[in-house]
Design an enzyme around this catalytic site. Structure first.
Site, PDB file in Angstrom:
ATOM      1  CD  GLU A  83       3.294   1.205  -0.521  1.00 27.36           C
ATOM      2  OE1 GLU A  83       3.585   0.616  -1.582  1.00 27.36           O
ATOM      3  OE2 GLU A  83       2.772   0.651   0.446  1.00 27.36           O
ATOM      4  N   GLY A 131      12.358  -3.455  -2.911  1.00 25.58           N
ATOM      5  CA  GLY A 131      12.454  -4.481  -3.940  1.00 25.58           C
ATOM      6  C   GLY A 131      11.720  -4.074  -5.203  1.00 25.58           C
ATOM      7  CG  MET A 160       5.847   1.275  -5.936  1.00 26.10           C
ATOM      8  SD  MET A 160       5.135   0.929  -4.288  1.00 26.10           S
ATOM      9  CE  MET A 160       3.456   1.493  -4.561  1.00 26.10           C
ATOM     10  CD  GLU A 192       5.794  -5.321  -5.928  1.00 29.83           C
ATOM     11  OE1 GLU A 192       4.778  -4.648  -5.667  1.00 29.83           O
ATOM     12  OE2 GLU A 192       6.630  -5.646  -5.051  1.00 29.83           O
ATOM     13  CD  GLU A 219       2.721  -4.495   0.651  1.00 31.66           C
ATOM     14  OE1 GLU A 219       3.012  -5.611   0.150  1.00 31.66           O
ATOM     15  OE2 GLU A 219       2.793  -3.432   0.000  1.00 31.66           O
TER      16      GLU A 219
HETATM   17  N1  BES Z   1       4.346  -1.834  -1.871  1.00 32.87           N
HETATM   18  C1  BES Z   1       5.608  -2.474  -1.684  1.00 32.87           C
HETATM   19  C2  BES Z   1       6.769  -1.588  -1.953  1.00 32.87           C
HETATM   20  C3  BES Z   1       7.047  -0.567  -0.894  1.00 32.87           C
HETATM   21  C4  BES Z   1       7.542  -0.973   0.291  1.00 32.87           C
HETATM   22  C5  BES Z   1       6.860   0.758  -1.088  1.00 32.87           C
HETATM   23  C6  BES Z   1       7.825  -0.031   1.264  1.00 32.87           C
HETATM   24  C7  BES Z   1       7.121   1.677  -0.118  1.00 32.87           C
HETATM   25  C8  BES Z   1       7.623   1.294   1.059  1.00 32.87           C
HETATM   26  C9  BES Z   1       5.748  -3.689  -2.592  1.00 32.87           C
HETATM   27  O1  BES Z   1       4.572  -4.269  -2.986  1.00 32.87           O
HETATM   28  C10 BES Z   1       6.497  -4.700  -1.803  1.00 32.87           C
HETATM   29  O2  BES Z   1       5.948  -5.217  -0.886  1.00 32.87           O
HETATM   30  N2  BES Z   1       7.737  -4.960  -2.153  1.00 32.87           N
HETATM   31  C11 BES Z   1       8.603  -5.836  -1.428  1.00 32.87           C
HETATM   32  C12 BES Z   1       8.880  -7.097  -2.182  1.00 32.87           C
HETATM   33  C13 BES Z   1       7.773  -8.069  -2.062  1.00 32.87           C
HETATM   34  C14 BES Z   1       8.002  -9.268  -2.942  1.00 32.87           C
HETATM   35  C15 BES Z   1       7.530  -8.544  -0.660  1.00 32.87           C
HETATM   36  C16 BES Z   1       9.892  -5.073  -1.242  1.00 32.87           C
HETATM   37  O3  BES Z   1      10.063  -4.047  -1.893  1.00 32.87           O
HETATM   38  O4  BES Z   1      10.696  -5.496  -0.425  1.00 32.87           O
HETATM   39 ZN    ZN Z   2       3.660  -5.509  -1.609  1.00 34.92          ZN
END
Ligand code: BES
Ligand code: ZN
Length: 869
Positions: A126, A266, A268, A303, A325
């Site tokens: 992603e 953080g 994925m 996640e 999100e």
């Molecule tokens: N889908 C995202 C991870 C992601 C973010 C992939 C940006 C590619 C680009 C994942 O679900 C996510 O939102 N992760 C957050 C933590 C979450 C608890 C808010 C993150 O990685 O900061």
């Molecule tokens: Zn997310």
């Protein structure tokens, strides 16, 4: 494919369905860190509505070895590949395209696509990383079912994981082995994942509410696996919670999670194979703080919960990002609120919104929760998409109520399962389930900027008529000058003189029910008739919408409200308002300080109040939250005023702080129970205030020396370092040596050094960059040192000589070539630079402007352009 307009942007309005569908994909990997060969077979099927289109696939920097169509080599004239896009001409009807490409994981420092982390090979796809692995329509509305075969040397890569369920594994003789996986759910390429290497696991089996047997595994490198138990429990809690609260069950036979030391974000949510930054998995009492445990649980839940909100129902295009999100943040927030304290979770979220999201929404990078154009989608993983997006869902929840909300969610999942959805689909499901017209609600997604809700009150002593006039206004943001009114559920409450609620319902042109008015027009009026006395009003209880409330309320009124209010969150919010008055409102400042001090005295002696809640009340609005409320920010003066107030309050409360600190000592020793965490939270808050009054920092030194939990040690170390206590250097050295082998704990003390509230912290940051610890290719190291310096050290980042800005700008330039997404994120620290008072604004410009020309990546260039525009 993604269409670029002449302006260099992708536009939402240009969306076109894919001309070719890919119902099935089969990938085979010959894994090797230096050169991995990927063979892909894509089953292609033209969209009957768009016949005769060429096939266009994304492929970024791939070395194409072979290409065949239905088993026949494709003549060079039939296709073009320019290093970014593969176009195949003259296809008609269903067919199968096979390609073989070579890629180089060990040289991939971007940490997108297939990359090496220590002894592991991992993927991060992603948003658009899959195209760095092999050719594919790398867009979320193309959703094949997948078969994945991994082959590798068995000694180097004993474990081979991919999405979905394990099919088979076998030895290949020559020291190599193979594992095949099948993901039966239609899944876009951004959710693809593999992980290979010397992984070990902790494991648990359970049965879902639908009767499916599931194995949950958390995988980590051997030295880390002992610290995975807590995360394993968190997966189970999230799985059960989604069953109970949303009726959603897990849908594969295994749920694998891998902890990685090198990871940009953080974590994925790849289908069946989540990959995590190790900092959100690894924890035990000697290396993780209480806050770490809570963060791990919440990220694990986030996640996991994506499995329905994101994976089973995915996105039509990246403009819909908040559909997964924002919704998933809403869901993980509900999860944490149901499991722990709802009030404390709300305080955490509201702090983040007011301190960071409001600033984003008021700064150079402001954008709607659904942007209508972007240059680099990776720059849109923002607090606005996430946190404001979650607040908008919460607004919907408030408008329709829990039962209709749940019905709307059921309908959304049922109607869109296995599909790529839009925010319109989400809104339509909720409109149908609730019977409510959500047309105006949808504006929340289109308009950037934080709405201001201004209230003015008028009491006619003769008639007893009381009138509230409520105006809403959303300020202009880049590209959006004029805004329309939004639907804002605003809670209100009127108290009479002895603190009982006025129960009379007001007359109004707005819909009003049980203490809630639905603002829909630019102005509404609420009128009560024949009240005996002038009532005392309060607004926006629970922070029911992401708005700024503007209501000129005297300190004496605020102080009375603090006494009348029984809800924890609302009391905290009133104290924050008093503190804000004390800090920002000169005429009212002294009165506000006194009222705040009285209220804190009451809280500190209140045996009924949750100690963790009292601790939150001792934390004043942070620098960002205060700065956001000023048109022009004199950083040094603002920090100084905040310190003065803290000193003054600490003096007022010293006796009570000492009493609570001592009295909670026993409870603080009770491991990971909620009671113990709560006790530690208040003790640490007391310690921070008491240390202000004690230049020797004896209490902090004693707490540090006593050992105890990481929560206690790190809080004590912070006091020693930040108040420059005599024992600071020795304590730091001791802590450093005790945890030298643990990069995650090392990041903690590094962050403390980088946030020492003094301009000289800049030199400490530079010194750390000269040590072998500094590995700029690792995003956790960058965040701990440069990220916390830029975001959480106002006195050093905003040094009057501009050296703080220069340091960050230089790091952005250096990192741009290594990890462009991390570099771009750092630039976000400048989002409010136009409001910084001179000479800071000129210094910021002087640091930023020369970056133009030094940045190669589109990620950082996009941000720089928007900052300087
Ligand atoms: N889908 C995202 C991870 C992601 C973010 C992939 C940006 C590619 C680009 C994942 O679900 C996510 O939102 N992760 C957050 C933590 C979450 C608890 C808010 C993150 O990685 O900061
Ligand atoms: Zn997310």
């Amino acid at each position: 494919m993604t269409q670029l307009r002449g302006d260099g942007h992708v536009h939402l309005a240009d969306y076109a369905a894919p001309a070719w569908r890919i119902p099935h994909a089969e990938l085979q990997f010959e894994l090797d860190p230096d050169a991995t060969v990927v063979s892909a077979r894509l089953c292609l099927s033209p969209d009957p509505a768009q016949p005769g289109q060429p096939l266009e696939l994304d492929g970024e920097g791939l070395e194409l070895l072979d290409i065949t169509l239905d088993g026949q080599p494709l003549a060079p004239g039939r296709y073009d590949y320019d290093g970014r896009r593969l176009v195949v001409h003259g296809l008609s009807g269903d067919c199968e395209l096979a390609t073989r490409v070579r890629i180089h994981p060990a040289g991939n420092t971007r940490l997108e696509g297939l990359y090496r982390s220590g002894d592991l090979l991992l993927t991060q796809c992603e948003a658009q990383g899959f195209r760095r692995i092999t050719f594919m329509a790398d867009r979320p509305d193309v959703m094949p079912r997948w078969r994945i075969v991994l082959r590798a040397n068995r000694d180097a890569f004993p474990v081979l994981l991919a999405n979905g369920n394990p099919l088979a594994s076998q030895d290949l003789g020559d020291g190599r082995h193979e594992a095949s996986w099948e993901n039966p759910h239609p899944t876009p390429a951004y959710l693809f994942a593999i992980a290979a290497g010397p992984l070990e696991r902790v494991s648990r089996r359970l049965q879902t509410a639908e009767g499916r047997d599931v194995e949950i595994n958390i995988w980590a490198e051997p030295s880390d696996v002992a610290r995975c138990q807590y995360a394993l429990g968190a997966v189970e809690r999230a799985l059960r919670w989604d069953e109970q609260r949303f009726g959603r069950c897990y849908d594969l036979d295994v749920f694998n999670v891998v902890a990685a030391q090198d990871f940009t974000m953080g974590a994925m949510e790849n289908k069946g194979l989540n990959i995590f930054n190790a900092r959100y998995i690894l924890a035990d009492e000697s290396t993780a703080t209480d806050a770490d445990f809570l963060a791990i649980e919440s990220v694990v839940a986030h996640e996991y919960l994506h499995n329905w909100s994101g994976n089973r129902v995915t996105l039509r295009d990246w403009f819909q990002l908040s559909l997964k999100e924002g919704l998933t943040v809403f869901r993980d927030t509900e999860f944490s609120s149901d499991l722990h304290s709802r009030a404390l979770k709300r305080i955490e979220v509201v702090r983040l919104l007011r301190g960071r999201q409001f600033a984003e929404d008021a700064g150079a990078l402001a954008h709607p929760v659904r942007p209508d154009r972007y240059k680099e989608i990776s720059n849109f993983y923002t607090l606005t998409i996430y946190e404001k997006g979650a607040e908008i869902i919460r607004v919907l929840h408030t408008l329709v109520g829990e039962d209709a909300f749940r019905a709307g969610m059921d309908r959304y999942f049922a109607d869109n399962d296995g599909k790529a959805a839009t925010l319109e689909d989400f809104i339509a499901a909720h409109a149908a389930a609730s019977g409510r017209d959500l047309t105006q609600f949808a504006r929340w997604y289109a308009q950037a900027g934080t709405p201001e809700v201004s209230v003015s009150a008028d009491f006619d002593g003769a008639s007893g008529d009381y009138t509230l006039t409520i105006d809403q206004n959303t300020p202009p943001t880049p590209g959006q000058q004029h805004k329309q009114p939004l639907v804002i559920p605003l809670r209100y409450r009127l108290f009479d003189a002895d603190g009982t609620s006025v129960t009379q319902a007001p007359e109004s042109d707005a819909v009003v029910r049980d203490g809630l008015v639905e603002l829909t027009a630019a102005r509404h009026v609420l009128r009560w008739r024949g009240l005996e006395d002038k009532p005392l009003p309060a607004f926006n209880q629970g922070f029911g919408a992401p708005v700024k409330l503007v209501f000129d309320q005297g300190v004496d009124e605020l102080a009375r409200l603090v006494r009348f209010e029984t809800d924890s969150f609302n009391r905290w919010d009133l104290l924050q308002r008093l503190a804000t008055e004390a800090l920002l409102a000169r005429p009212q400042a002294e009165a506000a300080t006194g009222a705040l001090s009285d209220a804190l005295a009451g809280l500190l002696t209140d045996a009924q109040a949750d100690p963790a809640f009292v601790a939150e009340c001792l934390v004043l609005p942070d620098f960002d939250t205060l700065a956001e409320q000023l048109d022009e920010v004199d950083v040094q003066a603002l920090v100084a005023r905040r310190e003065e107030l803290l000193d003054r309050l600490a003096e007022d409360q010293v006796g009570r702080l000492q009493v609570r600190y001592e009295a909670l000592a026993d409870a603080a020793r009770e491991g990971l129970s909620g009671r113990a965490m709560s006790a530690r939270a208040l003790r640490n808050a007391c310690l921070a205030w008491l240390t202000r009054l004690d230049p020797e920092a004896r209490l902090a030194q004693a707490q540090f020396d006593a050992g105890g939990t990481m929560t206690e040690r790190i809080a004590a170390l912070r006091c020693l370092l930040h108040f420059q206590a005599p024992g600071a250097d020795a304590a730091l050295a001791g802590f450093r040596d005790a945890h030298a082998g643990d990069p995650l704990v090392t990041d903690k003390w590094v962050a403390l050094v980088a946030t020492r509230p003094h301009p000289d912290a800049l030199g400490d940051v530079q010194s750390l960059m000269a040590t072998p610890w500094w590995k700029p290719a690792n995003p956790n190291r960058v965040r701990a040192l440069v990220g916390s310096f830029a975001r959480s050290n106002p006195l050093a980042f905003h040094r009057l000589d501009g050296a703080g800005y220069q340091l960050v700008a230089d790091q952005v330039a250096a990192l741009d070539a290594v990890s462009p997404q991390v570099a771009a994120r750092l630039l976000g620290a400048f989002e409010s630079w136009r409001r910084w008072a001179e000479p800071l604004r000129a210094r910021a410009r002087a640091a930023l402007a020369p970056l133009d020309g030094r940045l190669a990546s589109p990620d950082a260039r996009d941000l720089l352009e928007r900052l300087l525009d």
